[in-house]
Enzyme design. Structure first.
Site, PDB file in Angstrom:
ATOM      1  N   ALA A  14      11.582 -18.968  36.566  1.00 57.68           N
ATOM      2  CA  ALA A  14      10.381 -19.824  36.504  1.00 57.68           C
ATOM      3  C   ALA A  14       9.112 -18.981  36.423  1.00 57.68           C
ATOM      4  CB  ALA A  14      10.337 -20.731  37.730  1.00 57.68           C
ATOM      5  N   GLY A  16       7.854 -17.632  33.491  1.00 58.59           N
ATOM      6  CA  GLY A  16       7.253 -17.605  32.151  1.00 58.59           C
ATOM      7  C   GLY A  16       5.897 -18.300  32.118  1.00 58.59           C
ATOM      8  N   ARG A  20       3.147 -22.357  25.130  1.00 61.20           N
ATOM      9  CA  ARG A  20       3.146 -23.455  24.169  1.00 61.20           C
ATOM     10  C   ARG A  20       2.738 -24.797  24.782  1.00 61.20           C
ATOM     11  NH1 ARG A  20       9.103 -21.979  22.079  1.00 61.20           N
ATOM     12  NH2 ARG A  20       9.061 -20.787  24.016  1.00 61.20           N
ATOM     13  N   GLU A 156      18.307 -14.550  19.043  1.00 58.18           N
ATOM     14  CA  GLU A 156      17.142 -15.423  19.266  1.00 58.18           C
ATOM     15  C   GLU A 156      16.561 -15.871  17.926  1.00 58.18           C
ATOM     16  OE1 GLU A 156      16.071 -16.658  22.235  1.00 58.18           O
ATOM     17  OE2 GLU A 156      17.933 -15.719  22.902  1.00 58.18           O
ATOM     18  N   TYR A 389     -13.875 -52.393  59.302  1.00 54.96           N
ATOM     19  CA  TYR A 389     -14.353 -51.025  59.490  1.00 54.96           C
ATOM     20  C   TYR A 389     -15.825 -51.063  59.866  1.00 54.96           C
ATOM     21  CZ  TYR A 389     -15.097 -46.085  58.246  1.00 54.96           C
ATOM     22  OH  TYR A 389     -15.394 -44.747  58.256  1.00 54.96           O
TER      23      TYR A 389
HETATM   24  C1  UD1 Z   1      15.701 -19.070  26.029  1.00 55.54           C
HETATM   25  C2  UD1 Z   1      16.886 -18.226  25.546  1.00 55.54           C
HETATM   26  C3  UD1 Z   1      17.514 -18.881  24.323  1.00 55.54           C
HETATM   27  C4  UD1 Z   1      17.947 -20.306  24.693  1.00 55.54           C
HETATM   28  C5  UD1 Z   1      16.794 -21.100  25.283  1.00 55.54           C
HETATM   29  C6  UD1 Z   1      17.327 -22.371  25.889  1.00 55.54           C
HETATM   30  C7  UD1 Z   1      16.427 -15.880  26.049  1.00 55.54           C
HETATM   31  C8  UD1 Z   1      15.910 -14.588  25.538  1.00 55.54           C
HETATM   32  N1  UD1 Z   1      16.431 -16.903  25.188  1.00 55.54           N
HETATM   33  O1  UD1 Z   1      14.719 -19.063  25.013  1.00 55.54           O
HETATM   34  O2  UD1 Z   1      18.653 -18.137  23.901  1.00 55.54           O
HETATM   35  O3  UD1 Z   1      18.439 -20.958  23.540  1.00 55.54           O
HETATM   36  O4  UD1 Z   1      16.150 -20.381  26.356  1.00 55.54           O
HETATM   37  O5  UD1 Z   1      16.302 -23.193  26.374  1.00 55.54           O
HETATM   38  O6  UD1 Z   1      16.827 -15.975  27.184  1.00 55.54           O
HETATM   39  N2  UD1 Z   1      11.150 -16.652  32.026  1.00 55.54           N
HETATM   40  C9  UD1 Z   1      10.871 -15.812  33.077  1.00 55.54           C
HETATM   41  N3  UD1 Z   1      10.413 -14.547  32.815  1.00 55.54           N
HETATM   42  C10 UD1 Z   1      10.242 -14.079  31.550  1.00 55.54           C
HETATM   43  C11 UD1 Z   1      10.533 -14.961  30.486  1.00 55.54           C
HETATM   44  C12 UD1 Z   1      10.995 -16.231  30.745  1.00 55.54           C
HETATM   45  O7  UD1 Z   1      11.007 -16.183  34.245  1.00 55.54           O
HETATM   46  O8  UD1 Z   1       9.839 -12.925  31.417  1.00 55.54           O
HETATM   47  C13 UD1 Z   1      11.647 -18.014  32.321  1.00 55.54           C
HETATM   48  C14 UD1 Z   1      10.717 -19.113  31.821  1.00 55.54           C
HETATM   49  O9  UD1 Z   1       9.832 -19.503  32.834  1.00 55.54           O
HETATM   50  C15 UD1 Z   1      11.677 -20.220  31.455  1.00 55.54           C
HETATM   51  C16 UD1 Z   1      12.971 -19.509  31.106  1.00 55.54           C
HETATM   52  O10 UD1 Z   1      12.863 -18.204  31.653  1.00 55.54           O
HETATM   53  O11 UD1 Z   1      11.915 -21.078  32.564  1.00 55.54           O
HETATM   54  C17 UD1 Z   1      13.196 -19.442  29.590  1.00 55.54           C
HETATM   55  O12 UD1 Z   1      12.117 -18.761  28.984  1.00 55.54           O
HETATM   56  P1  UD1 Z   1      11.564 -19.177  27.570  1.00 55.54           P
HETATM   57  O13 UD1 Z   1      10.498 -18.217  27.199  1.00 55.54           O
HETATM   58  O14 UD1 Z   1      11.240 -20.613  27.549  1.00 55.54           O
HETATM   59  O15 UD1 Z   1      12.839 -18.885  26.638  1.00 55.54           O
HETATM   60  P2  UD1 Z   1      13.201 -19.567  25.238  1.00 55.54           P
HETATM   61  O16 UD1 Z   1      12.379 -18.949  24.185  1.00 55.54           O
HETATM   62  O17 UD1 Z   1      13.159 -21.018  25.387  1.00 55.54           O
HETATM   63 CA    CA Z   2      12.467 -22.394  26.929  1.00 61.93          CA
END
Ligand code: UD1
Ligand code: CA
Length: 459
Positions: A14, A16, A20, A156, A389
């Protein structure tokens, strides 16, 4: 959990930024069905009885930790968002040895506990990932397989060739593996990719290259793997979830006017033959007895409504207990601590707060009843206001049985109107009214004969 399982550690990502979403709030705190995305994932994780739940926070860490206060969670801070692999590496050293680790994403909120249970049992000695087949795989990591269908790697979107991008089998993000195995694999993950991030799914490709089995489970439910990255996806998931809830209600005998126009942001229990018109919002815990009717555009939060009651359009009820066969609204506001006994009536533009309305009593038009107890069969006239009141303290108003309060009366609390009391319209009532007496609290009317309008006067 079954005894054959190794102990379970759950890591929820959690950290990230959620760029977007274009929001000042961390993405994982955006609400789905009235609850933060991340809280959905935590609630599901709790159902699996893990030894520990780790939450990796980073962007907006303070706000996320505050939103999750007083839950049994271990927080880890990822200082820089270097990718999902790096995020898992922040928590993995805190996982106990000889366990299985399950990784969940804070932005994939509807993953089902039953799916995860099956996944964990498949991860006792090798990694397993949860995949799905989508008509529109855009944005997700794609699952690469060889000609025989054996797993090769996850690629990816940003790194995929045109041919790879056309693959519709995708990574849901959910993965489980023996803890030590995952740690060893993760140490070898590099960031030589389009986003220069450490990708968690790369561990699966590495395992495959080592000749370790990589199991893939497929979920057939598109909702449970749906990831939220922007507001359109959040809205799409919200509506899909609400439609599913509406369908479940209908299957249980509830008449839902429009499955696209109902919002259940908590728990809703319904008896049979309940009717819910369009644009009704339910929050917290709401319980509706048999045959209850909810008109269009009502908001109900934490209320119990007994059978046969009719709530007409545009009402707002919160923290209330409504008896059988009552009629409320249209345009009523029933605030916390309101209790309506059976067959009571509250009409348009009436507000009640911390108020009991006895059997068959009525407040049908334009009134405010606060800190009030009304007995049975009493009538509260249009425009009645309880002055509960005094600017410092709240005071009670007690109204007995069969009391008649005439229109536009002001009841200055603390005050007691005994059984059968009658208040003349337009009264300001400042002292108690004994049983069956008439209270007239207003200036006496005088008529002046021979009076002339200014324009009729001679001088
Ligand atoms: C990710 C997956 C992708 C999958 C998709 C499914 C990777 C590289 N890619 O892509 O294969 O199809 O989810 O929904 O794993 N987060 C962190 N730290 C970071 C980056 C992300 O905690 O440095 C957390 C984000 O908060 C989020 C989750 O990891 O909850 C996924 O990150 P996000 O950047 O949304 O990955 P996607 O591009 O969706
Ligand atoms: Ca995601």
């Amino acid at each position: 959990m079954a005894a054959s399982y190794k102990n379970l550690e759950i890591i929820i990502l959690a950290a990230g930024r959620g760029t977007r979403m274009r929001s000042s709030a961390p993405k994982v705190l955006h609400a789905l069905a009235g609850k933060p995305l991340l809280q959905h994932v935590i609630d599901t994780a709790q159902q699996l009885n893990p030894t520990q739940i780790h939450v990796v926070v980073g962007h907006g860490a303070g706000a996320v930790q505050k939103a999750l206060a007083n839950q049994d969670l271990i927080f880890h801070t990822q200082l820089e968002q270097l990718g999902t692999g790096d995020a898992v590496a922040c928590a993995l050293p805190a996982c106990r040895p000889n366990t299985v680790v399950l990784v969940l994403f804070g932005d994939v909120p509807l993953i089902a506990a039953s799916t995860l249970q099956a996944l964990i049992s498949g991860a006792q000695d090798h990694p397993i990932m949860l995949a799905a087949r989508l008509d529109d795989p855009r944005g997700y990591g794609r699952v690469l397989r060889d000609e025989e269908g054996h797993f090769l790697a996850v690629v990816e979107q940003a790194d995929a060739s045109e041919a790879q991008a056309s693959i519709n089998e995708v990574n849901t993000g959910v993965l489980a593996a023996p803890t030590e195995q995952l740690l060893a694999l993760l140490n070898r993950v590099e960031n030589d990719n389009a986003q220069q991030e450490y990708y968690l799914p790369d561990v699966l490709g590495l395992a495959q290259q080592d000749g370790t089995d990589v199991a893939i489970a497929i979920t057939k439910d598109p909702l449970e793997m749906y990831g939220v990255n922007d507001r359109l996806q959040l809205q799409t998931l919200e509506r899909a979830l609400q439609c599913r809830r509406a369908d479940a209600l209908m299957a249980a005998g509830v008449a839902v006017a429009d499955r696209q126009r109902i919002d259940i942001r908590g728990e809703l229990d319904c008896g049979v033959d309940v009717e819910i018109d369009i644009n009704v919002v339910f929050e917290g815990r709401v319980s509706l007895g048999d045959g209850v009717k909810i008109g269009a555009h009502c908001v109900l939060k934490d209320v119990v409504v007994a059978s046969g009651t009719d709530i007409q359009p545009f009402c707002h009820l919160e923290g209330a207990d409504v008896g059988e066969h009552c009629r409320i609204g249209p345009y009523a506001r029933i605030r916390p601590g309101s209790v309506l006994a059976e067959t009571a009536r509250v009409g348009n533009f009436v507000e009640t707060k911390n108020t009991f309305l006895g059997v068959g009593s009525k407040a049908n038009h334009l009134a405010y009843l606060g800190d009030t107890a009304v007995g049975a069969q009493s009538n509260i006239g249009a425009g009645t206001i309880t002055c509960n009141y005094d600017g410092v303290n709240k005071h009670p108003t007690i109204v007995g049985d069969s009391v008649f309060v005439g229109s536009n009366s002001t009841l200055v609390a603390p005050i007691n109107l005994s059984d059968g009391a009658f208040v003349a319209a337009g009264s300001v009532v400042t002292s108690n009214v004994p049983e069956k007496e008439l209270a007239v609290g207003r200036g006496r009317q005088r008529n002046i004969s021979g009076w002339l309008r200014p324009d009729e006067r001679k001088d």
